[in-house]
Design a protein around this motif. Structure first.
Motif, PDB file in Angstrom:
ATOM      1  N   THR A   1       0.813  -1.216   0.000  1.00  0.00           N
ATOM      2  CA  THR A   1       0.000   0.000   0.000  1.00  0.00           C
ATOM      3  C   THR A   1       0.848   1.269   0.000  1.00  0.00           C
ATOM      4  O   THR A   1       0.315   2.369  -0.174  1.00  0.00           O
ATOM      5  CB  THR A   1      -0.928   0.033   1.232  1.00  0.00           C
ATOM      6  N   ASN A   2       2.159   1.137   0.166  1.00  0.00           N
ATOM      7  CA  ASN A   2       3.074   2.285   0.197  1.00  0.00           C
ATOM      8  C   ASN A   2       3.468   2.652  -1.233  1.00  0.00           C
ATOM      9  O   ASN A   2       4.621   2.510  -1.642  1.00  0.00           O
ATOM     10  CB  ASN A   2       4.286   1.928   1.052  1.00  0.00           C
ATOM     11  N   PHE A   3       2.485   3.141  -2.025  1.00  0.00           N
ATOM     12  CA  PHE A   3       2.747   3.404  -3.441  1.00  0.00           C
ATOM     13  C   PHE A   3       3.567   4.675  -3.652  1.00  0.00           C
ATOM     14  O   PHE A   3       3.998   4.971  -4.775  1.00  0.00           O
ATOM     15  CB  PHE A   3       1.434   3.475  -4.220  1.00  0.00           C
ATOM     16  N   GLY A   4       3.803   5.444  -2.564  1.00  0.00           N
ATOM     17  CA  GLY A   4       4.693   6.599  -2.681  1.00  0.00           C
ATOM     18  C   GLY A   4       6.134   6.180  -2.927  1.00  0.00           C
ATOM     19  O   GLY A   4       6.914   6.945  -3.493  1.00  0.00           O
ATOM     20  N   ASN A   5       6.492   4.982  -2.532  1.00  0.00           N
ATOM     21  CA  ASN A   5       7.808   4.412  -2.831  1.00  0.00           C
ATOM     22  C   ASN A   5       7.666   3.643  -4.144  1.00  0.00           C
ATOM     23  O   ASN A   5       7.382   2.450  -4.160  1.00  0.00           O
ATOM     24  CB  ASN A   5       8.243   3.501  -1.691  1.00  0.00           C
ATOM     25  N   GLN A   6       7.840   4.331  -5.262  1.00  0.00           N
ATOM     26  CA  GLN A   6       7.502   3.761  -6.557  1.00  0.00           C
ATOM     27  C   GLN A   6       8.316   2.516  -6.910  1.00  0.00           C
ATOM     28  O   GLN A   6       7.745   1.506  -7.364  1.00  0.00           O
ATOM     29  CB  GLN A   6       7.644   4.825  -7.658  1.00  0.00           C
TER      30      GLN A   6
END
Length: 739
Positions: free
Chosen positions: A221-226
């Protein structure tokens, strides 16, 4: 046993199951996925969410046992009493249970014209109206009563993601009762009860993380870390997604499609949720609830002699519950009941019970013997929309039919041993029950099991069945020491028969080998206690004390695991458990205008052998669920005459309980724990007993404590747990008129 009479229900403003927990010592009302998924727990006997097992504590309405999931027992209106029976049941009436029973009894028609009407208004736009009218159609021969209620209330939670509220209530009920005295010796009592519920549910919300869980959702769910997100999507799809940082950036595409989501994933969002409290949430799953109950109770009593009665008890229930909701308590699209069916349960049951009871041997023996039959069908549809991270999204659809046919014969007698032993007031109780139950389990055609590859389907059995036969018993000695004091000792044994878990693939065999079946649970108890009802000095006093121990063999519990690559709730039998404790409650009246009382309950529950293997993987059950070690309450009620028949009253109740786990395996998922809490309720009233009117103001959770009443422990599976909050501070103003 705890008995709450109708006037006590009104004085304590008991209008929900949660209110009943505060008023009944030792009872826990536990929420699962949401506020409409409830079960009763007594002395460590409860029901694990998604286990498809029988409840340990069974509800009854007018002597008809109810088995619906989420449909409830009946609304709390126009009730004669609510009784909470603790410990194994089944040798006196109905179906056998291991933990106890909660008996709801409605007010029956009388031979006098009368009734009541009441209205309530409160915060959260709460409106309630109820009433009843009693009509003697033919004096002393035919009497009718009609009662009904309507309730509407806004939800306690604000869902900022969907811009709506969660926990809305919109329900009504209608109950008709007809009593016919056919002759002086034959009476027939018919009650038809209908309850309709709409609205939605208080949602569970994320409250803790378990990084060791099987599915890496903290990272996914941590899509900020691409780079990390793209790597995980590729890993899940075996590289087929082709995610990269330039031509097919899956993380960037997901962020663009979901601008409201926290790019830091559930770990970051948990801090946001904790900071704002449980009444402001963000969930994406559709949230609806609809329930319908139809309960028919028909009891015919034949007075054969002044000391002997024959009773025929026929029951029919049709209980439906449909809910859709967000299981993960976030807006990340991890797991919801989905738009294609949600969770639906429809339970239909016919039951027939014949009882012969009375006295024999010159009144020395009080006895009851009976036979019980029930035919029950349950259609369960459970859908899950999982992992909405394209291209991972999948939908599961479990659709099963379970049919149970039960035949039982039972008997219990209490014999006065005073003359035989020379000990005045000594008596012995002996009871036994033989039960035979056949369970059929059919997978319906639209179940996802039919979409499995042929090699997988080859190990399935879409139509399974098994039968159980067992003998329950009760033994006891009681001594009526004097007119005020009774002491007793008892031991009982009861069973919960096995079955099948409908939210698994139909693989034959027990859950320990990856199958969908589970076996019989056995509970044996020992209890000693005393009951006192008399005076201490000049003060009317009553108190009860019980000390008990339960030994449980092959307890039915659930573990959340992966079966292959499929998330599953697997029901297994845990070898040995032990529950011991004491229960104390009492009241005293130091003055005519003052009553004080309270309760104290201690429960020590533990798995003494919790080692289970699931598909060759060891699982240790080490935290006993749904069982606070300490709980208790105190109350004080003042009554003051104002003028002639007008009386004012003020009552305060304080309830407190210690922390408890909502998972049997919280030893591997430490966040699956609910902290202890204390609640204060107050009621101010004025009543004219002659004119029949009364006014009251009820304040519940007066100090607006934040507390939680259950949850789903998916940490070992999805790396997070969810909890369901209790009600915030509420108030109701009530006006009632009796005629």
């Amino acid at each position: 046993m705890t008995v709450l009479a109708g006037d006590m229900l009104a004085r304590q403003a008991i209008v929900t199951d949660s209110d009943l927990q505060i008023a009944s010592p030792g009872l826990t009302v536990r929420a699962g996925q949401n506020s409409n998924q409830l079960n009763y727990a007594l002395r460590g006997q409860s029901l694990d969410a998604f286990s498809d097992t029988r409840p340990g504590v069974l509800p009854y309405f007018n002597e008809i046992q109810l088995d619906g999931v989420g449909g409830g027992s009946s609304a709390f209106y126009d009730l004669q009493s609510v009784q909470v029976l603790k410990g194994p049941q089944g040798t006196l009436f109905g179906r056998n249970s291991t933990g106890g029973a909660v008996l709801f009894t409605s007010v029956r028609p009388s031979d006098a014209f009368g009734g009541y009407v009441s209205g309530r208004l409160g915060n959260y736009n709460s409106r309630q109206i109820e009433g009843a009218i009693n009509v003697p159609i033919m004096a002393d021969k035919v009497m009718a009563r009609v009662a009904g209620f309507y309730e509407k209330r806004d939800g306690y939670q604000e869902n900022r993601f969907q811009n709506n509220r969660a926990g809305n209530v919109d329900r009504y009920g209608l109950r008709g009762s007809l009593t016919v005295n056919v002759t002086n010796q034959i009476k027939n009592e018919l009650v038809v009860d209908y309850l309709h519920s709409d609205g939605n549910s208080l949602s569970g919300l994320i409250n803790s993380l378990d990084p060791s869980g099987a599915v890496p959702l903290i990272l996914l769910t941590n899509f900020g870390n691409q780079p990390q997100y793209n790597f995980l999507i590729n890993a899940f799809t075996g590289g087929a997604a082709g995610c990269n940082s330039t031509t097919n950036n899956c993380a960037a595409a997901f962020a663009a499609a979901n601008p409201k989501l926290d790019p830091g994933g559930v770990a970051s969002y948990l801090n946001t949720q904790n900071a704002r409290g449980p009444y402001v949430i963000e969930t994406d799953g559709e949230n609806k609830y609809k329930g319908r109950n139809l309960i028919i109770s028909n009891i015919t009593t034949f007075e054969l002699t002044p000391d002997t009665k024959l009773r025929n008890i026929f029951g029919y229930t049709n209980i439906e519950a449909n809910s859709t909701g967000d299981i993960d308590g976030t807006a990340f699209g991890i797991d919801s009941n989905g738009p294609n069916g949600g969770k639906n349960d429809t339970t239909k049951q016919y039951s027939e019970e014949l009882q012969l009871g009375g006295k024999a041997f010159a009144g020395k023996l009080n006895y009851v013997i009976g036979g019980f039959y029930s035919h029950e069908t349950n259609v369960d549809l459970t859908t899950s929309l999982l992992l909405q991270f394209p291209p991972l999204t999948s939908t599961t659809r479990y659709h099963k039919l379970t049919t149970r046919d039960m035949y039982a014969g039972y008997g219990q007698g209490t014999f006065d041993l005073s003359n035989a032993t020379g000990i005045q007031g000594l008596s012995a109780t002996l009871g036994a029950r033989f039960t035979h139950e056949k369970i059929k389990f059919d997978v319906l055609p639209d179940d996802t099991a039919y979409q499995a590859p042929p090699a997988r389907q080859a190990i399935f059995n879409f139509n399974q069945q098994k039968s159980y036969s067992n003998v329950s018993w009760t033994l006891g000695l009681e001594e009526q020491v004097n007119s005020n004091l009774m002491i007793y000792v008892a031991s009982r044994r009861s069973y919960k028969n096995g079955g099948y878990n409908g939210i698994q693939d139909p693989v034959p065999g027990p859950g320990s080998t990856g199958g969908d079946g589970y076996g019989q649970e056995t509970l044996t108890d020992a209890e000693v206690g005393l009951k006192y009802h008399g005076r201490v000095g000049d003060m009317p006093t009553q108190f009860n004390l019980a000390v008990y121990q339960n030994w449980i063999m092959q307890g039915q519990r659930v573990a959340y695991v992966l079966l292959g690559s499929t998330p599953a709730a697997v029901t297994v039998n845990v070898p040995k458990s032990k529950v011991s404790g004491f229960e104390l409650d009492g009241t005293i009246r130091p003055a005519k205008w003052l009553s004080i009382g309270g309760s104290l309950n201690y429960t020590n529950a533990q798995f003494t052998d919790g080692r289970v293997s699931i598909n060759g993987n060891p699982v240790l059950f080490a935290t006993y669920p749904d069982t606070p070690k300490w709980s208790g309450s105190v109350f004080a009620e003042l009554q003051a005459p104002i003028h002639a028949s007008v009386t004012a009253s003020l009552r305060g109740d304080l309830y407190s309980q210690s922390s408890f786990y909502f998972s049997s395996t919280a030893n591997n998922n430490t966040g699956a724990k609910i902290n202890g809490y204390s609640l204060a309720n107050f009621r101010l009233g004025i009543e004219d007993s002659n004119a029949g009117w009364s006014l009251a103001a009820n304040l519940k959770n007066a100090f607006n404590r934040v507390y939680y009443v259950g949850g789903i422990a998916t940490g070992e599976l999805f790396q997070f747990n969810t909890v369901v909050p209790g009600a915030p501070r509420t108030f109701l103003i009530e006006a009632r008129f009796k005629f």
